[in-house]
Design an enzyme around this catalytic site. Structure first.
Site, PDB file in Angstrom:
ATOM      1  N   HIS A   1       0.865  -1.184   0.000  1.00  0.00           N
ATOM      2  CA  HIS A   1       0.000   0.000   0.000  1.00  0.00           C
ATOM      3  C   HIS A   1       0.904   1.238   0.000  1.00  0.00           C
ATOM      4  O   HIS A   1       2.013   1.194   0.550  1.00  0.00           O
ATOM      5  CB  HIS A   1      -0.842  -0.054   1.283  1.00  0.00           C
ATOM      6  CG  HIS A   1      -1.932   0.954   1.394  1.00  0.00           C
ATOM      7  ND1 HIS A   1      -1.700   2.278   1.700  1.00  0.00           N
ATOM      8  CD2 HIS A   1      -3.276   0.839   1.253  1.00  0.00           C
ATOM      9  CE1 HIS A   1      -2.855   2.922   1.761  1.00  0.00           C
ATOM     10  NE2 HIS A   1      -3.830   2.072   1.485  1.00  0.00           N
TER      11      HIS A   1
ATOM     12  N   ASP B   1       2.832  -4.509   8.278  1.00  0.00           N
ATOM     13  CA  ASP B   1       1.626  -3.697   8.127  1.00  0.00           C
ATOM     14  C   ASP B   1       0.431  -4.649   8.266  1.00  0.00           C
ATOM     15  O   ASP B   1       0.113  -5.402   7.356  1.00  0.00           O
ATOM     16  CB  ASP B   1       1.664  -3.023   6.752  1.00  0.00           C
ATOM     17  CG  ASP B   1       0.362  -2.330   6.409  1.00  0.00           C
ATOM     18  OD1 ASP B   1      -0.584  -2.384   7.213  1.00  0.00           O
ATOM     19  OD2 ASP B   1       0.292  -1.742   5.311  1.00  0.00           O
TER      20      ASP B   1
ATOM     21  N   GLN C   1      -4.822  -5.210   7.115  1.00  0.00           N
ATOM     22  CA  GLN C   1      -5.830  -6.139   6.590  1.00  0.00           C
ATOM     23  C   GLN C   1      -5.769  -7.497   7.286  1.00  0.00           C
ATOM     24  O   GLN C   1      -6.621  -8.350   7.039  1.00  0.00           O
ATOM     25  CB  GLN C   1      -5.637  -6.341   5.074  1.00  0.00           C
ATOM     26  CG  GLN C   1      -5.740  -5.071   4.264  1.00  0.00           C
ATOM     27  CD  GLN C   1      -7.143  -4.471   4.277  1.00  0.00           C
ATOM     28  OE1 GLN C   1      -8.120  -5.110   4.686  1.00  0.00           O
ATOM     29  NE2 GLN C   1      -7.262  -3.231   3.834  1.00  0.00           N
TER      30      GLN C   1
ATOM     31  N   LYS D   1     -10.704  -0.490  10.201  1.00  0.00           N
ATOM     32  CA  LYS D   1     -10.835  -1.708   9.389  1.00  0.00           C
ATOM     33  C   LYS D   1     -11.211  -2.905  10.273  1.00  0.00           C
ATOM     34  O   LYS D   1     -11.470  -3.988   9.795  1.00  0.00           O
ATOM     35  CB  LYS D   1      -9.534  -1.972   8.635  1.00  0.00           C
ATOM     36  CG  LYS D   1      -9.237  -0.883   7.602  1.00  0.00           C
ATOM     37  CD  LYS D   1      -7.993  -1.169   6.832  1.00  0.00           C
ATOM     38  CE  LYS D   1      -7.458   0.054   6.112  1.00  0.00           C
ATOM     39  NZ  LYS D   1      -8.157   0.392   4.882  1.00  0.00           N
TER      40      LYS D   1
ATOM     41  N   CYS E   1      -4.660   2.380  -3.725  1.00  0.00           N
ATOM     42  CA  CYS E   1      -3.420   2.911  -3.129  1.00  0.00           C
ATOM     43  C   CYS E   1      -2.265   1.939  -3.305  1.00  0.00           C
ATOM     44  O   CYS E   1      -1.442   1.755  -2.383  1.00  0.00           O
ATOM     45  CB  CYS E   1      -3.602   3.251  -1.649  1.00  0.00           C
ATOM     46  SG  CYS E   1      -4.844   4.501  -1.364  1.00  0.00           S
TER      47      CYS E   1
HETATM   48  C1  LIG Z   1      -2.534  -2.785   3.730  1.00  0.00           C
HETATM   49  C2  LIG Z   1      -2.844  -1.385   4.149  1.00  0.00           C
HETATM   50  N1  LIG Z   1      -1.888  -0.650   4.721  1.00  0.00           N
HETATM   51  C3  LIG Z   1      -2.100   0.602   5.137  1.00  0.00           C
HETATM   52  C4  LIG Z   1      -3.337   1.193   4.987  1.00  0.00           C
HETATM   53  C5  LIG Z   1      -3.544   2.597   5.490  1.00  0.00           C
HETATM   54  O1  LIG Z   1      -4.478   2.595   6.504  1.00  0.00           O
HETATM   55  P1  LIG Z   1      -5.074   3.975   7.073  1.00  0.00           P
HETATM   56  O2  LIG Z   1      -5.537   4.751   5.877  1.00  0.00           O
HETATM   57  O3  LIG Z   1      -6.192   3.549   7.959  1.00  0.00           O
HETATM   58  O4  LIG Z   1      -3.968   4.649   7.805  1.00  0.00           O
HETATM   59  C6  LIG Z   1      -4.361   0.479   4.384  1.00  0.00           C
HETATM   60  C7  LIG Z   1      -5.684   1.104   4.146  1.00  0.00           C
HETATM   61  O5  LIG Z   1      -6.295   0.887   3.124  1.00  0.00           O
HETATM   62  C8  LIG Z   1      -4.121  -0.855   3.968  1.00  0.00           C
HETATM   63  O6  LIG Z   1      -5.084  -1.594   3.424  1.00  0.00           O
END
Ligand SMILES: Cc1ncc(COP(=O)(O)O)c(C=O)c1O
Length: 403
Positions: free
Chosen positions: A121, A198, A201, A224, A361
């Protein structure tokens, strides 16, 4: 872990007031809907128990402080950590930026290298690029296997002592592929690198134990996980937090301030400048309560069954191209030949099916897959086989409309 054949529908949709009958919400990977229990906890936080934390000498504030700090212990228990290793942040994005600025920004030197994967991401790419540019470090990218997992054999070959940090998604937000995080951590440590996972998910759909994973840093966002926006978690090993300078300066994070010199509070307080998202933390507590009551193993099995059904239904349509592995966790990305994903999303919406269409993203991953965007269905506790069938019927309609 519960097997696919044990999966029973969870029948939780009635817990979610924002999901009307007949609406298939398949965008949980973007943000999860909220159960009434979370909404109630937030309402109670503002309407009944509200006060600041850590400062008030009056009883209400003392009670709120106790409640707030109890959530830190709760979160620690949820991911197998210690309470003083839990930093409340705005979300995964802020957690990664904090590590990039405070750890990488002070530890990395010119010539050092950071290892990411091709499916990350943007939140797990851009903060590292910013710090790499500042200190003169380089970024390497681990490729994917043919079935779209992070290729850990390739990573093993790539890793060198110059790699000081590895940062990888536990579950891909586009492909749903699940990382063998333990193996990734062991490989990183073999060359002396730290590893950030990270978990955005992963935390809503898999049991996570950061100690068993042997990770150094782990981040996730409450929204999430059926909790509120604006609150998330950074976990780091205590010795790493101890050694890190603060992220932002302000109230709460200090020990003593004079105009000549300021000394800082110990972690995690050192990293939580300003009045925190008090009620957000209470909402996160209710969200953890909610998923723990159902059980993450059951949630995982439930979503695996939905993924299985979706992939089987979509692969029967010959203009559909599926991405990601068959055992992806709760997320299915696909393309329909000759149809832009935005058109897919619009037509599905007419049939009361809400999916995500776009680059998610993850623009470098889109380039790798050779598409500008994908359609993505992602599942949560409230989804049923009927939602999947509505998706498949909607895609059949897309293929009829576009011939
Ligand atoms: C794998 C992953 N990492 C990071 C993020 C960023 O999360 P946030 O926008 O809640 O900070 C997301 C959000 O879509 C994600 O799916």
């Amino acid at each position: 872990m519960t097997s696919l054949s044990d999966a029973r529908p969870l029948d939780t949709v009635a817990d979610f007031p924002a999901i009307p009958a007949g609406w298939a919400y398949l965008d949980t990977a973007a943000t999860a809907q909220k159960p009434q229990a979370v909404i109630d906890a937030i309402a109670r936080g503002y309407a009944q128990d509200y006060a600041t934390v850590h400062r008030g000498v009056y009883q209400r504030s003392a009670d709120m402080t106790v409640a707030y700090e109890a959530v830190r212990r709760r979160v620690a228990g949820f991911i197998g950590a210690q309470a003083d290793e839990i930093v409340f942040v705005r979300g995964a994005t802020e957690g990664i930026n904090l590590v990039a600025q405070c750890w990488a920004g002070t530890q990395l030197r010119a010539g050092d290298r950071i290892l990411l994967s091709a499916l990350e991401h943007h939140s797990n790419i851009v903060p590292w690029q910013m710090v790499a540019e500042r200190v003169g470090a380089a970024i390497d990218v681990v490729p994917l296997t043919p079935d779209h997992r992070i290729d850990l054999d390739a990573m093993e070959q790539m890793l060198r002592p110059e790699h000081k940090l590895v940062a990888l998604a536990h579950v891909s937000n586009v492909l749903g592929s699940v990382l063998d995080a333990r193996r990734a951590a062991d490989l990183a440590h073999r060359v002396g690198a730290k590893i950030l996972i990270d978990g955005c998910q992963a935390v809503p759909r898999l049991p996570v134990d950061v100690v068993k994973l042997n990770a150094d840093y782990y981040v996730f966002s409450a929204h999430k996980l059926y909790g509120p926006t604006g609150i998330g978690v950074l976990w780091a090993r205590a010795e790493l937090l101890d050694a890190m300078p603060p992220y932002q300066g302000g109230g709460s994070m200090i020990d003593r301030v004079t105009f000549e010199r300021t000394t800082y509070a110990p972690p995690p307080t050192r990293f939580e400048a300003g009045t925190p998202h008090i009620v957000g933390v209470l909402g996160l507590d209710a969200a953890i309560d909610y998923v723990e009551t159902i059980g993450l193993e059951r949630i995982h099995a439930h979503e695996a069954a939905l993924v299985h059904r979706a992939r089987a239904g979509l692969s029967g349509l010959n203009s559909v191209r599926l991405f990601g592995p068959d055992d992806s966790a709760g997320i299915v990305s696909f393309a329909v030949e000759g149809v832009h994903p935005h058109d897919i999303g619009t037509i599905l919406d007419e049939g009361q099916v809400a999916i995500r269409a776009g680059h998610h993203c993850a623009q470098p991953l889109m380039s790798l897959l050779g598409v500008p965007a994908t359609a993505r269905a992602s599942f949560g506790v409230y989804n049923s086989p009927a939602d999947v069938d509505a998706l498949v019927r909607g895609i059949e309609r897309v293929t009829r409309i576009f011939g």
